[in-house]
Scaffold this active site. Structure first.
Site, short mmCIF file in Angstrom:
data_model
loop_
_atom_site.label_atom_id
_atom_site.label_comp_id
_atom_site.label_asym_id
_atom_site.label_seq_id
_atom_site.Cartn_x
_atom_site.Cartn_y
_atom_site.Cartn_z
N ASN A 389 -4.53 -5.85 -11.37
CA ASN A 389 -4.21 -4.97 -10.25
C ASN A 389 -2.70 -4.79 -10.17
O ASN A 389 -1.95 -5.74 -9.99
CB ASN A 389 -4.71 -5.57 -8.93
CG ASN A 389 -4.39 -4.66 -7.76
OD1 ASN A 389 -4.98 -3.62 -7.58
ND2 ASN A 389 -3.39 -5.05 -6.96
N GLU A 390 -2.27 -3.54 -10.36
CA GLU A 390 -0.87 -3.17 -10.12
C GLU A 390 0.12 -4.03 -10.87
O GLU A 390 1.10 -4.52 -10.33
CB GLU A 390 -0.56 -3.21 -8.61
CG GLU A 390 -1.28 -2.14 -7.86
CD GLU A 390 -0.67 -1.87 -6.49
OE1 GLU A 390 0.22 -2.61 -6.07
OE2 GLU A 390 -1.10 -0.91 -5.84
N ASN A 439 -4.58 2.96 -7.37
CA ASN A 439 -4.31 2.65 -5.97
C ASN A 439 -3.37 3.74 -5.48
O ASN A 439 -2.26 3.87 -5.98
CB ASN A 439 -3.62 1.28 -5.83
CG ASN A 439 -4.51 0.15 -6.31
OD1 ASN A 439 -5.73 0.32 -6.45
ND2 ASN A 439 -3.93 -1.00 -6.57
N TYR A 445 2.36 5.64 2.47
CA TYR A 445 3.68 5.17 2.04
C TYR A 445 4.60 6.34 1.69
O TYR A 445 5.81 6.19 1.59
CB TYR A 445 3.55 4.25 0.83
CG TYR A 445 2.94 2.91 1.16
CD1 TYR A 445 1.83 2.44 0.49
CD2 TYR A 445 3.47 2.13 2.18
CE1 TYR A 445 1.27 1.21 0.81
CE2 TYR A 445 2.92 0.90 2.51
CZ TYR A 445 1.82 0.45 1.81
OH TYR A 445 1.26 -0.76 2.14
N TRP A 524 -9.16 0.93 1.10
CA TRP A 524 -8.37 -0.27 1.33
C TRP A 524 -7.97 -0.30 2.80
O TRP A 524 -7.10 0.46 3.21
CB TRP A 524 -7.10 -0.29 0.46
CG TRP A 524 -6.41 -1.61 0.51
CD1 TRP A 524 -5.39 -1.97 1.36
CD2 TRP A 524 -6.75 -2.78 -0.25
NE1 TRP A 524 -5.07 -3.27 1.15
CE2 TRP A 524 -5.87 -3.80 0.17
CE3 TRP A 524 -7.68 -3.06 -1.24
CZ2 TRP A 524 -5.91 -5.08 -0.38
CZ3 TRP A 524 -7.73 -4.33 -1.76
CH2 TRP A 524 -6.84 -5.32 -1.34
N LYS A 545 -4.63 -2.15 7.52
CA LYS A 545 -5.30 -0.96 6.96
C LYS A 545 -6.83 -1.06 7.11
O LYS A 545 -7.54 -0.16 6.65
CB LYS A 545 -4.92 -0.77 5.51
CG LYS A 545 -3.42 -0.48 5.31
CD LYS A 545 -3.11 -0.10 3.88
CE LYS A 545 -1.61 0.08 3.71
NZ LYS A 545 -0.90 -1.24 3.83
C1 GCU Z 1 -1.56 -2.41 -3.10
C2 GCU Z 1 -2.25 -3.72 -3.41
C3 GCU Z 1 -2.97 -4.31 -2.24
C4 GCU Z 1 -2.14 -4.13 -0.98
C5 GCU Z 1 -2.08 -2.63 -0.72
C6 GCU Z 1 -1.29 -2.31 0.56
O1 GCU Z 1 -2.21 -1.35 -3.67
O2 GCU Z 1 -3.15 -3.62 -4.49
O3 GCU Z 1 -3.19 -5.68 -2.52
O4 GCU Z 1 -2.70 -4.82 0.11
O5 GCU Z 1 -1.40 -2.00 -1.78
O6 GCU Z 1 -0.14 -1.90 0.41
O7 GCU Z 1 -1.85 -2.47 1.66
#
Ligand code: GCU
Length: 652
Positions: A389-390, A439, A445, A524, A545
Site C-alpha cells: 500500500n502506497e 488510493n 486533499y 476509506w 474519514k
Molecule cells: C492513505 C493510506 C491510508 C490513510 C489514508 C488517509 O491512502 O493508505 O492508510 O489512512 O490515505 O489519508 O486517510
C-alpha cells in the site's frame, strides 16, 4: 500467579483438544521492573487502552505477560502446541523458564510445539515478552494507523495425537483445499494435508465432504483428490454457500469450511463471479474501535461485518494487514468478497518510507506473506492477496515486489495479487501485481471529485491492459460539525462538517458508478480509526474519514447515501443533517436519500413540496423556509413505505 482458567473446547477426548487461555493472565510494562506492578488481565488485551486517545506517540514499548496452567493428564502421550492468533508485534515466548520461540509480525498467527517443555503433574508457567516498539525489520515500518501492542487476539493450547494434522505449517490449519475444476455437474478438489508423524510410517488420511469420503496416503503429507457432485457455488452475498471438509488421520480430526466458485477480472468489464458481472462495492476497515482499540472480541468483529451488510456493501478491503480469522469466517458466511493484504505500507503523503532494501526486512515480509496465505487459504471470500500500500519509488521496491509477487503466486496460483498505489500510473510499481488499484482523495486533499473520472479514464486509455480498482477514497467528517454552506474544509483543519463528506461521496460515487472497467471501489473508511499523529476534525488522534464513528454508535449521512444506492431489499428514506439542529438561515437546502422513489417534505405540517430521486437516489429541496423557533420536519415517501423526521430550530 493465578492459574489460567482452562476452557476446554467441546470435543472427543480421543481427538484433538483446544484450550483457550483467556483468563488468569497478568501484565506489566517491561520498564516497570522496579515496581513490578503486575495487573490481572484477560485476553484479548492491549496496553494502549491506558493511553489517552490523543497521545502522540502512543505507548510503544515492551510489555510482559504471564500465566500458568496445570498439566492435564489427558495430554499424556500427546503433542502439545501453543498457538497465538495475534500478538503485536515482536513476541518472545518462554515456558517454565525455557525458551520456546520468537515471532515477528503483529497480524498473523504463530504456533510453537511445547511437548518437551511441559512439566507433567506441575503448574506450567507461560510468559511472553512482547514489543510494539518501532523496528526496521518487521512490517509495517510506518502507516497512518496505530500499532497497538498486546496479546490482542486469542491464545490456544492444542493437544493432538502423535500422528496429527500439523498445526506448525506457518500456523495454518494444515489443510489446503484447492479447487481444480468446476462445472454444474462436478467440482474437482485437491486436498493437501500436512502431517506430524513421529511414527514415520505411511498414514491413511481421509476427508469427508458433502457426505462422501475420500482417502490418501503419506508420511509428511497426503494429497487427496476429492469431488462434489452438482456443486452449489459460493456466490457472494447472493448465496454464500459453504461446504465442510472433515479431515481425519489416526485419532486426529480437523474441520475446515470452504466454498467452490470461479471468478475473473476483465480490464474492460470488471469483476466476474461465477460468470456474472459484479461490482465490488467495498469498504475498508481497521481492526479497532473506541475503548477496546485492537483487543476486539468475536462479537466486535461480527458487529463490523453486520454494519457493512447494513450499508449494502458486498466487499471488504481488510486494510492494512491480515485481520482476525473471525472476520474472514464472517465474510465467508455473509458473502463479502475480500481483499486481504500484508502490512507492507508506505507513508502515504508523509515524508518517510515504509521500505528499506534490507535482507532482514525482506525475510520478514516473505514470512508474513506466506503466513497470511497459508492461514487463510480456504476462505472462499478472499479473492485477492494485497502485496503493498502506497510504497514510494525510492528506495526502489520493484525488484523485491516482483520477487514477492512470484512468491504469492507460488503459494496460491488460484488468486490474483493486487496492490494499492498513490503514484502515477507510469511508475514501474504499477505493473507488478495482477490487479492494481489507486488510493484517490480528489476533492479532499486536493483537486475535485470530477477529476477522479478523468484520472481513471486516462489510465484506462493509456494502459488498457491494467485491471483497475479504487482501493481508497474518502473525506473527513464530524457528526458534531455543521454549516449551511456545502464547501470543502481544510483537510488538516479542526472543522470537518458532515455535509461536505456527504457531498464528496455523492460526487465521487457519480464518477465511480459510471465506469464499468473499475472492478471494485473501497471506501476509506467505514469506521473512524486511531491515528495518533492526526490533529484534525473534532478530536486529536483520530482519522475521521469513517462513515461510522469510532464507537460504532453514529452513522454519518454518507452511510445512508450508499445504503440507498446499494440496497433495494429494505426501504431507505434518510433525511440529512438531522444533527444540525440549530440552523443559521431562514431558507435552507435540504437533502435526502431514497430508494423508495418520491418523497414529500413538511415543515410544521405544511408541505415544502415533493422531490423525485435523481440517478444517485438523492432528493433535494433548495429553498425550504423555516419558521422562527422550532420546526418539526417530516419526510414521507409518496408510496407510504418510509418516513423520517427531525426538529430544526431557527432564530433570526
Ligand atoms: C492513505 C493510506 C491510508 C490513510 C489514508 C488517509 O491512502 O493508505 O492508510 O489512512 O490515505 O489519508 O486517510
Amino acid at each position: 500467579m493465578a492459574a489460567a482458567l482452562l476452557i476446554f473446547a467441546a470435543g472427543n477426548l480421543f481427538a484433538r483438544e483446544t484450550v483457550t487461555l483467556r483468563d488468569g493472565w497478568e501484565f506489566r510494562y517491561g520498564w516497570d521492573f522496579a515496581a513490578s506492578r503486575w495487573e490481572k488481565i484477560s485476553l484479548p488485551h492491549t496496553w494502549n487502552t491506558a493511553d489517552k486517545e490523543s497521545d502522540h506517540p502512543y505507548t510503544r514499548t515492551m510489555g510482559l505477560y504471564r500465566t500458568s496452567f496445570a498439566f492435564n493428564p489427558s495430554w499424556n502421550g500427546k503433542r502439545l502446541f501453543l498457538r497465538f492468533n495475534g500478538a503485536a508485534t515482536v513476541a518472545d515466548v518462554m515456558l517454565n523458564d525455557r525458551y520456546v520461540g520468537r515471532h515477528k509480525g503483529g497480524y498473523t498467527a504463530f504456533c510453537f510445539e511445547i511437548t518437551d517443555l511441559l512439566e507433567r503433574g506441575k503448574t506450567n508457567r507461560l510468559s511472553v515478552r512482547l514489543s510494539n516498539a518501532e523496528t526496521s525489520d518487521v512490517i509495517p515500518l510506518t502507516g497512518d494507523f496505530n500499532i497497538f501492542g498486546g496479546l490482542y487476539r486469542s491464545v490456544e493450547l492444542i493437544a493432538a495425537d502423535k500422528v496429527c494434522v500439523s498445526p506448525l505449517d506457518y500456523a495454518s490449519s494444515g489443510v489446503y483445499i484447492t479447487q481444480t475444476s468446476l462445472s454444474d455437474e462436478k467440482a474437482g478438489l485437491s486436498v493437501k494435508v500436512k502431517l506430524l508423524n513421529e511414527e514415520r510410517t505411511e498414514q491413511t488420511v481421509s476427508v469427508e465432504i458433502d457426505g462422501r469420503r475420500f482417502t490418501g496416503k503419506g508420511v509428511d503429507e497426503a494429497v487427496i483428490a476429492a469431488e462434489i457432485e452438482n456443486p452449489r457455488r459460493w456466490n457472494g452475498v447472493a448465496d454464500p454457500f459453504l461446504y465442510t471438509a472433515v479431515v481425519r488421520v489416526g485419532n486426529d480430526k480437523v474441520t475446515e469450511t470452504f466454498g467452490v466458485r470461479e471468478f475473473s477480472v476483465d480490464a474492460d468489464r470488471g469483476f466476474f463471479l461465477n460468470g456474472n458481472p459484479i461490482r465490488l462495492n467495498g469498504v475498508c476497515r481497521h481492526q479497532e474501535r473506541e475503548g477496546k482499540l485492537s483487543a476486539l472480541t468475536e462479537e466486535d468483529h461480527l458487529l463490523d461485518i453486520k454494519i457493512m451488510k447494513e450499508m449494502g456493501s458486498n466487499a471488504l478491503r481488510a486494510a492494512h494487514y491480515p485481520q482476525a480469522k473471525e472476520i474472514y469466517e464472517a465474510c465467508d458466511r455473509e458473502g463479502l468478497l475480500v481483499w486481504a493484504e500484508i502490512p507492507f505500507v508506505g507513508p502515504g503523503g508523509y515524508d518517510d518510507t515504509g521500505y528499506l532494501p534490507s535482507p532482514y526486512l525482506h525475510e520478514n515480509i516473505r514470512t508474513q506473506l506466506i503466513e497470511m496465505i497459508r492461514q487463510n487459504y480456504n476462505h472462499p471470500s478472499i479473492v485477492t492477496w494485497g502485496l503493498f500500500n502506497e510504497l514510494k519509488m525510492s528506495p526502489n521496491p520493484v525488484p523485491f515486489l516482483e520477487e514477492l509477487n512470484r512468491l504469492a503466486k507460488e503459494e496460491d496460483p488460484s488468486r490474483p495479487t493486487v496492490a494499492a498505489t498513490n503514484l502515477l500510473a507510469s511508475e514501474p510499481l504499477t505493473f507488478v501485481t495482477d490487479l492494481i488499484a489507486w488510493n484517490q482523495y480528489l476533492g479532499w486533499y486536493g483537486g475535485t471529485p470530477a477529476m477522479l473520472g478523468i484520472f481513471l479514464d486516462a489510465v484506462h486509455q493509456r494502459y488498457p491492459e491494467l485491471k483497475i480498482a479504487v482501493s481508497e477514497y474518502g473525506a473527513g467528517a464530524s457528526v458534531l460539525h455543521h454549516e449551511e454552506a456545502i464547501r470543502k474544509p481544510q483537510a488538516t483543519g479542526k472543522f470537518h462538517p458532515e455535509a461536505y463528506q456527504t457531498e464528496y461521496h455523492i460526487q465521487n460515487w457519480k464518477a465511480l458508478k459510471a465506469r464499468e472497467f473499475v472492478w471494485g471501489t473501497f471506501i476509506w473508511n467505514l469506521f473512524d480509526f486511531s491515528a495518533s499523529h492526526r490533529t484534525e476534525g473534532d478530536r486529536d488522534g483520530i482519522n475521521d474519514k469513517g462513515l461510522v464513528t469510532h464507537d460504532r454508535k453514529e452513522y454519518k449521512d454518507a452511510f445512508y447515501f450508499y445504503q440507498a444506492n446499494w440496497r433495494d431489499d429494505i426501504p431507505v428514506l434518510h433525511l440529512c443533517e438531522k444533527r444540525f439542529t440549530d440552523r443559521g438561515k431562514k431558507r435552507i437546502f435540504v437533502r435526502a436519500f431514497s430508494n423508495v422513489g418520491k418523497a414529500e417534505l413538511f415543515v410544521n405540517g405544511e408541505s415544502a413540496g415533493i422531490a423525485e430521486p435523481d440517478d444517485l437516489r438523492c432528493l433535494i429541496w433548495k429553498n425550504v423556509k423555516l419558521n422562527e423557533g422550532k420546526n418539526q420536519i417530516e419526510l414521507k415517501a409518496v408510496d407510504g413505505t418510509a418516513a423520517d423526521s427531525c426538529v430544526w430550530n431557527f432564530k433570526q
